[in-house]
Design an enzyme around this catalytic site. Structure first.
Site, PDB file in Angstrom:
ATOM      1  CG  ASN A  80      -1.795   1.226   1.315  1.00 30.12           C
ATOM      2  OD1 ASN A  80      -1.815   2.036   0.384  1.00 30.12           O
ATOM      3  ND2 ASN A  80      -2.508   1.381   2.420  1.00 30.12           N
ATOM      4  CE  LYS A 124      -0.420   3.304   4.711  1.00 29.14           C
ATOM      5  NZ  LYS A 124      -0.318   3.453   6.153  1.00 29.14           N
ATOM      6  CG  HIS A 161      -6.004   2.014   5.128  1.00 32.31           C
ATOM      7  ND1 HIS A 161      -5.579   2.966   6.023  1.00 32.31           N
ATOM      8  CD2 HIS A 161      -4.977   1.143   4.970  1.00 32.31           C
ATOM      9  CE1 HIS A 161      -4.327   2.684   6.379  1.00 32.31           C
ATOM     10  NE2 HIS A 161      -3.940   1.583   5.763  1.00 32.31           N
ATOM     11  CD  GLU A 197      -3.192   5.629   6.553  1.00 34.94           C
ATOM     12  OE1 GLU A 197      -3.155   5.623   5.315  1.00 34.94           O
ATOM     13  OE2 GLU A 197      -2.287   5.128   7.260  1.00 34.94           O
ATOM     14  CD  GLU A 238      -3.478  -2.123   7.432  1.00 35.94           C
ATOM     15  OE1 GLU A 238      -2.349  -2.346   6.973  1.00 35.94           O
ATOM     16  OE2 GLU A 238      -4.133  -1.109   7.152  1.00 35.94           O
ATOM     17  N   GLY A 268       2.323   2.759  10.824  1.00 34.56           N
ATOM     18  CA  GLY A 268       3.276   3.851  10.649  1.00 34.56           C
ATOM     19  C   GLY A 268       3.945   4.315  11.928  1.00 34.56           C
ATOM     20  CB  SER A 274       5.110  -1.189  12.219  1.00 32.86           C
ATOM     21  OG  SER A 274       4.665   0.142  12.383  1.00 32.86           O
TER      22      SER A 274
HETATM   23  P1  13P Z   1       2.898   0.715   7.749  1.00 33.82           P
HETATM   24  O1  13P Z   1       3.441  -0.567   7.189  1.00 33.82           O
HETATM   25  O2  13P Z   1       3.627   1.927   7.228  1.00 33.82           O
HETATM   26  O3  13P Z   1       2.776   0.694   9.237  1.00 33.82           O
HETATM   27  O4  13P Z   1       1.413   0.884   7.179  1.00 33.82           O
HETATM   28  C1  13P Z   1       0.548  -0.180   7.292  1.00 33.82           C
HETATM   29  C2  13P Z   1      -0.652   0.118   6.497  1.00 33.82           C
HETATM   30  O5  13P Z   1      -1.439   0.976   6.839  1.00 33.82           O
HETATM   31  C3  13P Z   1      -0.861  -0.643   5.254  1.00 33.82           C
HETATM   32  O6  13P Z   1      -2.131  -0.437   4.757  1.00 33.82           O
END
Ligand code: 13P
Length: 252
Positions: free
Chosen positions: A11, A13, A97, A99, A169, A175, A214
């Site tokens: 992903n 992003k 997601h 976010e 997640e 992150g 992460s």
């Molecule tokens: P990270 O791997 O940067 O923690 O992000 C995970 C994520 O949100 C994947 O969709």
């Protein structure tokens, strides 16, 4: 128990420009030429879908999107529909997601609508679920996950999960560099499978449940070795070819 083919989904992003994604893609594609790799999909910003599709053509990697409209078509300025994603050979679409849930106020109902639109096009939704830190600390992780799942099952029907992927997640791990321990992750993955089994055993057995939050080269192997963890949804580490390839190899 069904044998589930591991899936690793990148992903990206809202990261990258043509100048950075071209070499990144090339290195990932080169690194995944050998036969014994997991299934890999790259979920890219909408505007790069055509570019990435062209580069991935003829490889075993598939293309994914990070979001989709809950509507099929119409006056929704700035949105992208599931039929549009199908037009550009997307195979996977991330829905729900954290976010999107938190920054864009996507409700379980909207997420269920998106899930249904993706399925209706024959694409595969990657439905994200996960608790916030306060929810984990309050001991309500399972209630939160059950609500997120059940709203979609209720609206879309369990049958659509036949061709879906779930990603667990935990929001506090995204992150932040904080990863759920393999035990913590496995516990929730097992819970998710159990929730699905209440509706359809065969689907619960077959569905792939990815862990995200992460994931790095150093922790991937231990996470992926757990029985209910079928791969990963990778954010930051998917932007560095060497790290992403190491994560893919950790599924073996
Ligand atoms: P990270 O791997 O940067 O923690 O992000 C995970 C994520 O949100 C994947 O969709």
């Amino acid at each position: 128990m069904a044998t589930r083919t591991p899936l690793v989904a990148a992903n990206w992003k809202m990261n990258g420009t043509l100048a950075t994604i071209r070499p990144l893609l090339h290195q990932i594609k080169q690194g995944l030429l050998s036969a014994d790799n997991p299934e890999v999909t790259i979920c890219v910003p909408y505007i790069y879908i055509q570019e990435v599709r062209d580069v991935l053509q003829g490889s075993k990697l598939s293309l994914g999107a990070q979001n989709v409209s809950e509507h099929l078509s119409g006056a929704y300025t700035g949105e992208i529909s599931a039929p549009m994603l199908a037009d550009f050979s997307c195979r996977y679409v991330i829905v729900g997601h954290s976010e999107r849930r938190s920054f864009y106020q996507e409700s379980d109902q909207i997420i269920a609508d998106k899930f249904m639109k993706v399925c209706a096009q024959g694409l595969v939704p990657i439905l994200c679920v996960g608790e916030q830190l306060q929810e984990r600390e309050a001991g309500v992780t399972e209630q939160v996950i059950a609500r997120q799942l059940n709203e979609v099952i209720h609206k879309a029907g369990i049958g659509l999960f036949e061709n879906a992927v779930i990603a667990y997640e935990p929001v506090w791990a995204i992150g932040t560099g904080l990863t759920a321990t393999p035990d913590q992750a496995e516990e929730v993955h097992g819970f998710i499978r159990l929730q699905l089994a209440r509706h359809a055993d065969a689907i619960a057995d077959k569905i792939r449940i990815l862990y995200g939050g992460s994931v790095k080269a150093e922790n991937a192997r231990e996470l992926f070795s757990r029985p209910d963890i079928d791969g990963g949804l990778i954010g930051g580490a998917s932007l560095v070819a060497g790290d992403f390839l190491a994560i893919c190899q950790a599924t073996r």
